[in-house]
Design a protein around this motif. Structure first.
Motif, mmCIF file in Angstrom:
data_model
loop_
_atom_site.group_PDB
_atom_site.id
_atom_site.type_symbol
_atom_site.label_atom_id
_atom_site.label_comp_id
_atom_site.label_asym_id
_atom_site.label_seq_id
_atom_site.Cartn_x
_atom_site.Cartn_y
_atom_site.Cartn_z
ATOM 1 N N TYR A 98 26.764 -0.386 -7.723
ATOM 2 C CA TYR A 98 25.514 -0.544 -6.986
ATOM 3 C C TYR A 98 24.321 0.000 -7.770
ATOM 4 O O TYR A 98 24.484 0.767 -8.726
ATOM 5 N N GLU A 99 23.138 -0.417 -7.345
ATOM 6 C CA GLU A 99 21.903 0.002 -7.983
ATOM 7 C C GLU A 99 21.628 1.485 -7.744
ATOM 8 O O GLU A 99 21.979 2.029 -6.694
ATOM 9 N N GLU A 100 20.949 2.092 -8.709
ATOM 10 C CA GLU A 100 20.446 3.451 -8.545
ATOM 11 C C GLU A 100 18.950 3.452 -8.879
ATOM 12 O O GLU A 100 18.458 2.555 -9.571
ATOM 13 N N VAL A 101 18.240 4.444 -8.358
ATOM 14 C CA VAL A 101 16.799 4.523 -8.601
ATOM 15 C C VAL A 101 16.542 4.814 -10.080
ATOM 16 O O VAL A 101 17.017 5.815 -10.620
ATOM 17 N N SER A 102 15.800 3.923 -10.723
ATOM 18 C CA SER A 102 15.460 4.105 -12.134
ATOM 19 C C SER A 102 14.296 3.193 -12.481
ATOM 20 O O SER A 102 13.846 2.382 -11.664
ATOM 21 N N PHE A 152 21.670 5.793 8.659
ATOM 22 C CA PHE A 152 22.104 4.776 7.711
ATOM 23 C C PHE A 152 22.964 5.329 6.578
ATOM 24 O O PHE A 152 23.118 4.682 5.543
ATOM 25 N N GLY A 153 23.532 6.497 6.790
ATOM 26 C CA GLY A 153 24.514 7.022 5.853
ATOM 27 C C GLY A 153 24.013 7.213 4.438
ATOM 28 O O GLY A 153 24.793 7.120 3.477
ATOM 29 N N GLY A 154 22.739 7.476 4.274
ATOM 30 C CA GLY A 154 22.195 7.724 2.940
ATOM 31 C C GLY A 154 21.970 6.475 2.110
ATOM 32 O O GLY A 154 21.644 6.573 0.918
ATOM 33 N N THR A 155 22.120 5.286 2.713
ATOM 34 C CA THR A 155 22.008 4.048 1.929
ATOM 35 C C THR A 155 20.574 3.564 1.759
ATOM 36 O O THR A 155 20.339 2.606 1.025
ATOM 37 N N LYS A 156 19.622 4.168 2.432
ATOM 38 C CA LYS A 156 18.211 3.865 2.201
ATOM 39 C C LYS A 156 17.626 5.052 1.446
ATOM 40 O O LYS A 156 17.211 6.047 2.036
ATOM 41 N N VAL A 157 17.615 4.948 0.140
ATOM 42 C CA VAL A 157 17.243 6.067 -0.730
ATOM 43 C C VAL A 157 15.722 6.179 -0.792
ATOM 44 O O VAL A 157 15.048 5.254 -1.248
ATOM 45 N N PRO A 158 15.143 7.298 -0.315
ATOM 46 C CA PRO A 158 13.677 7.392 -0.260
ATOM 47 C C PRO A 158 13.038 7.354 -1.644
ATOM 48 O O PRO A 158 13.518 7.991 -2.584
ATOM 49 N N VAL A 159 11.963 6.598 -1.751
ATOM 50 C CA VAL A 159 11.196 6.502 -2.995
ATOM 51 C C VAL A 159 9.722 6.596 -2.627
ATOM 52 O O VAL A 159 9.207 5.767 -1.881
ATOM 53 N N GLU A 166 24.857 -4.583 8.236
ATOM 54 C CA GLU A 166 25.112 -5.410 9.407
ATOM 55 C C GLU A 166 26.542 -5.936 9.411
ATOM 56 O O GLU A 166 27.103 -6.213 10.469
ATOM 57 N N GLY A 167 27.122 -6.064 8.215
ATOM 58 C CA GLY A 167 28.509 -6.522 8.101
ATOM 59 C C GLY A 167 29.517 -5.390 8.084
ATOM 60 O O GLY A 167 30.696 -5.604 7.788
ATOM 61 N N GLY A 168 29.056 -4.171 8.388
ATOM 62 C CA GLY A 168 29.967 -3.027 8.452
ATOM 63 C C GLY A 168 30.314 -2.427 7.109
ATOM 64 O O GLY A 168 31.321 -1.716 6.983
ATOM 65 N N LEU A 169 29.493 -2.667 6.091
ATOM 66 C CA LEU A 169 29.752 -2.159 4.746
ATOM 67 C C LEU A 169 28.728 -1.099 4.364
ATOM 68 O O LEU A 169 27.538 -1.257 4.629
ATOM 69 N N ASN A 170 29.194 -0.044 3.726
ATOM 70 C CA ASN A 170 28.316 1.001 3.196
ATOM 71 C C ASN A 170 28.341 0.898 1.682
ATOM 72 O O ASN A 170 29.384 1.038 1.051
ATOM 73 N N VAL A 171 27.175 0.617 1.087
ATOM 74 C CA VAL A 171 27.112 0.363 -0.345
ATOM 75 C C VAL A 171 27.634 1.530 -1.167
ATOM 76 O O VAL A 171 28.234 1.332 -2.236
ATOM 77 N N LEU A 172 27.443 2.751 -0.687
ATOM 78 C CA LEU A 172 27.882 3.925 -1.450
ATOM 79 C C LEU A 172 29.396 4.075 -1.440
ATOM 80 O O LEU A 172 29.971 4.644 -2.368
ATOM 81 N N PHE A 188 0.809 -1.223 0.000
ATOM 82 C CA PHE A 188 0.000 0.000 0.000
ATOM 83 C C PHE A 188 0.839 1.268 0.000
ATOM 84 O O PHE A 188 0.304 2.367 -0.161
ATOM 85 N N ALA A 189 2.164 1.164 0.165
ATOM 86 C CA ALA A 189 3.023 2.352 0.120
ATOM 87 C C ALA A 189 4.455 1.931 -0.174
ATOM 88 O O ALA A 189 4.869 0.813 0.168
ATOM 89 N N THR A 190 5.200 2.817 -0.821
ATOM 90 C CA THR A 190 6.627 2.574 -1.041
ATOM 91 C C THR A 190 7.430 3.289 0.048
ATOM 92 O O THR A 190 6.959 4.268 0.638
ATOM 93 N N THR A 191 8.633 2.793 0.296
ATOM 94 C CA THR A 191 9.484 3.417 1.310
ATOM 95 C C THR A 191 10.834 3.861 0.736
ATOM 96 O O THR A 191 11.125 5.040 0.695
ATOM 97 N N TYR A 192 11.625 2.919 0.254
ATOM 98 C CA TYR A 192 12.966 3.282 -0.212
ATOM 99 C C TYR A 192 13.504 2.243 -1.170
ATOM 100 O O TYR A 192 12.981 1.131 -1.288
ATOM 101 N N LEU A 193 14.566 2.605 -1.859
ATOM 102 C CA LEU A 193 15.405 1.639 -2.567
ATOM 103 C C LEU A 193 16.655 1.471 -1.727
ATOM 104 O O LEU A 193 17.354 2.442 -1.440
#
Length: 285
Positions: free
Chosen positions: A223-227, A269-276, A211-217, A111-116
Motif C-alpha cells: 500500500y501507499e505511504e505518505v511521501s 477508520f482504524g488508522g487508514t485515513k493518514v492525516p496530512v 466499504e468492502g470490509g477491508l483494512n488497507v493496513l 484550500f486545505a489538505t486532509t489525509y492520504l
C-alpha cells in the motif's frame, strides 16, 4: 425647560437611539457571520466524518454551522460545487481535482489538505506479490486519476516500470517494463472488493476497501505511504475560486485537523485515513 434645553435633549435622545441601533446592527451582523452556514458535499465515509464535524465542539468553538449534503459520485459532487449547490466538497485527491478541471474546463480550487487514504494491492488468491504468476490479471480503475495512481503503486511495488514523465493522466500504455506480463482489466473501481475472486490482484482505493470490509493496513499485499511520490494522492477540501479565501471556509481545514476530530477519525477508520497537513502550494510543486 426653555426651548434651547428641549432641543438639546431631543438631539441627545436621537443620537442615543441611532447609536443603539448601530450597536444592535453590528451585533446582529457579527452573530450572522459567527453562525454562517456552510454546506459541505461529500460521500460514503467522508460524509460520516463531516456529519461528526458538524456536531463537534471544534466547529462550535470556531462559530461554524455546517450542513452536510451526501451526493454519490465524484463528478456529481464536483458539478454540485461548480453550480454552488454546495460551498465545499470533501472526497477527492489532488490528482482527481486536476483531472476534473482538465476534462471539464472548470476551475475548482483546493484550500486545505486532509489525509492520504492509501490505495492498496489486494488479492484473495495470493498472500504475497512474489507469488504472482506470469500473465497475472490486474483489475485497475476505469477512471484516469485512480488508474494512474494504481500504476504508480505497481511501480512502487517493483512490478512494472513507467516512463519518466508519467503523471496523473498516465495509462498502461506508459509502461516501459512489464517483466511478469501483467494483463490489465479496467473495472468500475467501486466494484474492486467484489471482483477479487476473479483476478489475481486488484488495485482498490481505501474508501472502497473499507466499504468492502477491508483494512488497507492489514489486508493488502502492498500500500501507499505518505511521501513526495504520493503527495498527488493527498485528499483535499475544494470550493469555488471566489470562495477560496473566505475566512469561514478556511476554518474548515483547522477544524478537520483538531485533536477532537482526528481522534474520532483514527478510532472510526482504524488508522487508514493518514492525516496530512500541508499548504496547497506544496502539492503544486
Amino acid at each position: 425647560m426653555n426651548k434651547k434645553q428641549w432641543l438639546l435633549g431631543l438631539s441627545l435622545a436621537g443620537a442615543s437611539m441611532i447609536l443603539g441601533a448601530c450597536t444592535a446592527g453590528n451585533a446582529e451582523s457579527k452573530e450572522a457571520i459567527k453562525n454562517e452556514v456552510i454546506t459541505v458535499g461529500s460521500q460514503s465515509s467522508d460524509a460520516d466524518i463531516w456529519r461528526y464535524i458538524a456536531d463537534s465542539e471544534a466547529a462550535k468553538e470556531m462559530g461554524i454551522t455546517l450542513e452536510i449534503e451526501e451526493i454519490d459520485g465524484g463528478p456529481q459532487l464536483n458539478m454540485a460545487t461548480v453550480d454552488e449547490e454546495v460551498d465545499v466538497n470533501a472526497f477527492q485527491s489532488w490528482a482527481y481535482l486536476q483531472s476534473f478541471n482538465e476534462e471539464s474546463g472548470d476551475q475548482l480550487t483546493a484550500f486545505a489538505t486532509t489525509y492520504l487514504e492509501p490505495m492498496g494491492i489486494y488479492s484473495s488468491q495470493y498472500t504475497s506479490l512474489d507469488e504472482l504468476p506470469n500473465g497475472a490479471e490486474v483489475a485497475i480503475a476505469d477512471n484516469p486519476s485512480n488508474a494512474s495512481r494504481g500504476l504508480l503503486l505497481l511501480q512502487a511495488a517493483g512490478l512494472i516500470t513507467l516512463t519518466e514523465d508519467f503523471d496523473s493522466f498516465g495509462t498502461p500504455s506508459d509502461i516501459i517494463e512489464n517483466p511478469q506480463n501483467l494483463v490489465f482489466t479496467e473495472i468500475d473501481d467501486t466494484t474492486g472488493p467484489r471482483v477479487l475472486p476473479d483476478v489475481a490482484i486488484a488495485l482498490i482505493s481505501n474508501s472502497i476497501a473499507l466499504e468492502g470490509g477491508l483494512n488497507v493496513l492489514d489486508d493488502s499485499l502492498f500500500y501507499e505511504e505518505v511521501s513526495e511520490d504520493t503527495k498527488q494522492n493527498v485528499n483535499i477540501l475544494v470550493t469555488q475560486p471566489e470562495k477560496a479565501n473566505d475566512e469561514a471556509i478556511l476554518k474548515l481545514g483547522e477544524i478537520y485537523h483538531s485533536e477532537e476530530v482526528q481522534a474520532y477519525i483514527k478510532d472510526e477508520f482504524g488508522g487508514t485515513k493518514v492525516p496530512v497537513q500541508l499548504e496547497i502550494e506544496e502539492l503544486e510543486k
